[in-house]
Scaffold this active site. Structure first.
Site, mmCIF file in Angstrom:
data_model
loop_
_atom_site.group_PDB
_atom_site.id
_atom_site.type_symbol
_atom_site.label_atom_id
_atom_site.label_comp_id
_atom_site.label_asym_id
_atom_site.label_seq_id
_atom_site.Cartn_x
_atom_site.Cartn_y
_atom_site.Cartn_z
ATOM 1 N N ASP A 159 43.530 -22.900 -22.436
ATOM 2 C CA ASP A 159 42.372 -22.193 -23.138
ATOM 3 C C ASP A 159 43.149 -20.851 -23.607
ATOM 4 O OD1 ASP A 159 38.814 -21.859 -23.043
ATOM 5 O OD2 ASP A 159 40.120 -21.701 -24.207
ATOM 6 N N GLY A 171 41.484 -18.173 -22.421
ATOM 7 C CA GLY A 171 40.750 -16.836 -22.251
ATOM 8 C C GLY A 171 39.693 -16.267 -22.790
ATOM 9 N N GLY A 214 31.201 -22.355 -28.168
ATOM 10 C CA GLY A 214 30.213 -21.590 -27.865
ATOM 11 C C GLY A 214 28.611 -22.449 -27.482
ATOM 12 N N ASP A 249 37.056 -31.813 -22.657
ATOM 13 C CA ASP A 249 37.426 -31.159 -21.405
ATOM 14 C C ASP A 249 36.411 -30.440 -20.728
ATOM 15 O OD1 ASP A 249 37.828 -27.801 -23.028
ATOM 16 O OD2 ASP A 249 37.779 -28.489 -20.359
ATOM 17 N N CYS A 251 34.391 -51.106 -10.720
ATOM 18 C CA CYS A 251 35.330 -50.130 -11.002
ATOM 19 C C CYS A 251 36.836 -51.090 -10.079
ATOM 20 C CB CYS A 251 35.119 -48.698 -10.641
ATOM 21 S SG CYS A 251 37.100 -47.559 -11.060
ATOM 22 N N CYS A 262 39.997 -49.201 -10.471
ATOM 23 C CA CYS A 262 40.785 -47.957 -10.065
ATOM 24 C C CYS A 262 41.313 -47.954 -8.478
ATOM 25 C CB CYS A 262 40.144 -46.306 -10.323
ATOM 26 S SG CYS A 262 38.986 -46.150 -8.652
ATOM 27 N N CYS A 293 38.906 -47.448 -5.766
ATOM 28 C CA CYS A 293 37.974 -48.563 -5.632
ATOM 29 C C CYS A 293 38.037 -50.167 -5.237
ATOM 30 C CB CYS A 293 36.822 -48.542 -6.998
ATOM 31 S SG CYS A 293 35.982 -47.613 -7.075
ATOM 32 N N HIS A 337 38.689 -41.391 -8.625
ATOM 33 C CA HIS A 337 37.016 -42.508 -9.354
ATOM 34 C C HIS A 337 37.062 -41.034 -10.332
ATOM 35 C CE1 HIS A 337 34.430 -44.863 -9.906
ATOM 36 N NE2 HIS A 337 34.058 -43.716 -10.131
HETATM 37 N N1 2YM Z 1 37.825 -19.818 -26.260
HETATM 38 C C1 2YM Z 1 36.671 -21.035 -25.678
HETATM 39 N N2 2YM Z 1 35.788 -20.491 -26.240
HETATM 40 C C2 2YM Z 1 34.290 -20.974 -26.425
HETATM 41 O O1 2YM Z 1 33.295 -20.923 -27.122
HETATM 42 C C3 2YM Z 1 34.223 -22.271 -25.233
HETATM 43 C C4 2YM Z 1 32.943 -22.308 -24.438
HETATM 44 C C5 2YM Z 1 33.271 -23.554 -23.032
HETATM 45 N N3 2YM Z 1 31.232 -24.009 -22.722
HETATM 46 C C6 2YM Z 1 32.054 -24.172 -21.681
HETATM 47 N N4 2YM Z 1 31.433 -25.262 -21.092
HETATM 48 C C7 2YM Z 1 31.619 -25.190 -19.702
HETATM 49 C C8 2YM Z 1 30.947 -25.831 -18.865
HETATM 50 N N5 2YM Z 1 31.350 -26.460 -17.647
HETATM 51 C C9 2YM Z 1 30.685 -27.002 -17.780
HETATM 52 C C10 2YM Z 1 30.485 -28.140 -15.924
HETATM 53 C C11 2YM Z 1 30.795 -27.106 -14.430
HETATM 54 C C12 2YM Z 1 31.118 -25.866 -15.065
HETATM 55 C C13 2YM Z 1 31.074 -25.370 -16.641
HETATM 56 N N6 2YM Z 1 33.210 -24.260 -21.517
HETATM 57 C C14 2YM Z 1 33.957 -23.646 -22.739
HETATM 58 C C15 2YM Z 1 34.970 -23.194 -22.354
HETATM 59 C C16 2YM Z 1 35.900 -22.325 -24.267
HETATM 60 N N7 2YM Z 1 37.106 -21.972 -24.490
HETATM 61 ZN ZN ZN Z 2 37.262 -46.232 -9.073
#
Ligand code: 2YM
Ligand code: ZN
Length: 374
Positions: A94, A96, A218, A268, A306, A308, A311, A337
């Site tokens: 990513d 940044g 976003g 991801d 599971c 894995c 488990c 897991h």
């Molecule tokens: N370059 C870039 N642009 C994005 O609009 C973006 C949007 C995103 N939205 C997320 N959400 C992550 C949510 N996450 C959920 C579990 C706990 C920590 C935060 N990650 C992102 C990464 C991103 N990277």
């Molecule tokens: Zn498992």
């Protein structure tokens, strides 16, 4: 260096989900696919061979974090991220964009880039499309994300329109600054928040630049899941069908299935690895907080369904004991897991697409996991 190539295999007749294969210089992987997050050049507590064993084929690392520590120059001198972390599968970095907006309180967004403070030392920093491309090219991932602004949720249409237009100008600058030939591994990131007209504007801008792949950015920034799904409903149909589509930051089982149904190929999220480190596991019966006292004498597996490594060899009682004592091995077992659970879920989604029954699979999974419980 070979370009990124998307191979469409089939579209599910019951839903809009598509089965495909993404080819990268470090191998190919079937999609829809989940990418474990290895922010600081490690998927926390997992060895590369364990990631391979559980079926991970592409992992994420992060430009902002690696720029700060250890510095992209050190990774470059090591021969790039693959050699540095001993991972021979695919890697995506990513840019940044998100980290600057989510980690740094004080930031000042200008046309040339973003001024902000190092979230660890507080020192003043500056990131721009050119700087992000320099760092990502030094890290040497197979797929690199353009430098964008991920606006907060909610944001006004007026703010979002200005932000989308700047992100499009930044995307152009990323293409200019990218050291590899045009089609080598640089993905554009579609913005526009919850506004259909702005999502379309962002797509039109980025598709005209002909990126080899596109991310939907976003989202997963605090919006309700039905808002995310609605945005995907009016966004993914306008993305090129012959390029990979990547939904950033999404990793809960329901959102992975719903994203796949809307034509997303890559996902991801830090969720599985993050909740594992506080003793929460994803199981076929829903979330299980293994540190809970009720598991003190439960000698069964985390998830009876599971197969894995965790488990098959360790009990809830033993893992609870390790987590309560803050033993690293306990976090390794829950992390293994959780990642295995999501990678297996993606395999089941791909199977369901092959058999034109992803809608049915969604019903069964949601019922068993407890998503439909009122
Ligand atoms: N370059 C870039 N642009 C994005 O609009 C973006 C949007 C995103 N939205 C997320 N959400 C992550 C949510 N996450 C959920 C579990 C706990 C920590 C935060 N990650 C992102 C990464 C991103 N990277
Ligand atoms: Zn498992």
């Amino acid at each position: 260096m070979m370009p990124i190539r998307y191979e469409h295999i089939k579209t599910c007749k019951q839903t809009g989900a598509r089965l495909g294969r993404v080819h990268t210089p470090h191998g190919s992987f079937e999609t829809p696919m989940f990418m474990p997050v290895g922010t600081l050049a490690t998927v926390k507590t997992m060895a590369p061979e364990e990631l391979k064993q559980m079926g991970a084929e592409i992992i994420l690392s992060n430009t902002y974090h690696l720029w700060l520590r250890p510095g992209e120059d050190i990774v470059e001198e090591a021969g790039g991220l693959h050699k540095f972390m001993n991972w021979d599968g695919s890697i995506l970095t990513d840019s940044g964009g998100f980290q600057v907006f989510s980690l740094s309180k004080l930031r000042d967004i200008k046309e040339e880039g973003v001024h902000f403070r190092n979230h660890i030392s507080g020192e003043k920093l500056f990131l721009s499309p050119e700087k992000a491309m320099h760092i990502e090219n030094a890290l040497g991932a197979d797929i690199m994300m353009a430098f964008d602004e991920c606006p907060p949720y909610p944001a006004s249409h007026e703010y979002m329109k200005k932000s989308v237009e700047r992100t499009s100008r930044w995307a152009e600058r990323c293409l200019e600054a990218h050291k590899r030939p045009h089609d080598q591994g640089l993905f554009g990131i579609v913005q526009g928040g919850e506004y259909e007209d702005l999502r379309r504007q962002s797509i039109n801008d980025l598709v005209s630049m002909d990126f080899p792949g596109y991310a939907v950015g976003g989202l997963s920034v605090g919006e309700p899941k039905d808002v995310m799904n609605r945005v995907l409903d009016f966004t993914t149909p306008y993305l090129p069908t012959d390029k990979p589509r990547y939904l950033m930051g999404v990793g809960s089982p329901d959102s992975l299935i719903d994203g796949a149904m809307r034509g997303i190929d890559m996902f991801d999220c830090v969720l599985p690895t993050r909740i594992a480190r506080n003793g929460t596991c994803m199981t076929s019966q829903g979330r299980l907080v293994v540190r809970n006292a009720k598991f003190a004498r439960d000698f069964g597996p985390i998830d009876p369904e599971c197969d894995c490594h965790t488990c098959r060899n360790y009990s809830r009682a033993y893992i609870r004991h390790l987590i309560k004592c803050n033993e690293t091995f306990g976090f390794r077992l829950t992390t293994y897991h959780n990642l295995y659970f999501l990678l297996k879920l993606m395999k089941q989604v791909r199977e369901a697409i092959r058999e034109d029954r992803l809608g049915d699979f969604r019903e069964e999974f949601f019922e068993q996991y407890g998503f439909n419980k009122p």
